[in-house]
Design a protein around this motif. Structure first.
Motif, short mmCIF file in Angstrom:
data_model
loop_
_atom_site.label_atom_id
_atom_site.label_comp_id
_atom_site.label_asym_id
_atom_site.label_seq_id
_atom_site.Cartn_x
_atom_site.Cartn_y
_atom_site.Cartn_z
N PHE A 269 0.33 6.00 -8.93
CA PHE A 269 0.05 6.62 -7.64
C PHE A 269 1.26 7.41 -7.13
CE2 PHE A 269 -1.16 6.96 -3.22
CZ PHE A 269 -2.54 7.06 -3.29
N GLU B 200 -3.49 3.32 0.72
CA GLU B 200 -4.26 2.85 -0.45
C GLU B 200 -3.68 1.52 -0.91
OE1 GLU B 200 -6.83 4.28 -2.33
OE2 GLU B 200 -6.99 5.72 -0.70
N SER C 268 0.84 -1.20 0.00
CA SER C 268 0.00 0.00 0.00
C SER C 268 0.87 1.24 0.00
CB SER C 268 -0.94 0.02 1.20
OG SER C 268 -0.21 0.24 2.39
#
Length: 75
Positions: free
Chosen positions: A46, A35, A31
């Motif tokens: 990301f 997220e 993560s």
């Protein structure tokens, strides 16, 4: 294909923020900032999107351990 590959780190640029945070090649990114990352493509999208003024919290799986790493904020 590439879009379904797990989010393994293939290489770490020397002296990059990730390297300084302790990220190693072959770590699996679990993560980023809480997220969940399911694929390498997700993680690549990301990371550049996260603001550099904020520290980035990574959870990585290395062998069979989960590690929490923090990429420090850029001042």
């Amino acid at each position: 294909g590439a879009n379904r590959d797990p989010a393994y780190v293939d290489r770490v640029v020397a002296n990059s923020p990730a390297a300084l945070a302790g990220v190693m090649p072959d770590d699996l990114i679990v993560s980023i900032n809480g997220e969940p990352m399911r694929t390498a493509a997700e993680a690549k999208k990301f990371l550049p999107a996260s603001p550099k003024e904020e520290p980035v919290r990574l959870v990585v799986k290395r062998k069979d351990k989960l590690l929490e790493l923090t990429i420090p904020a850029v001042q």
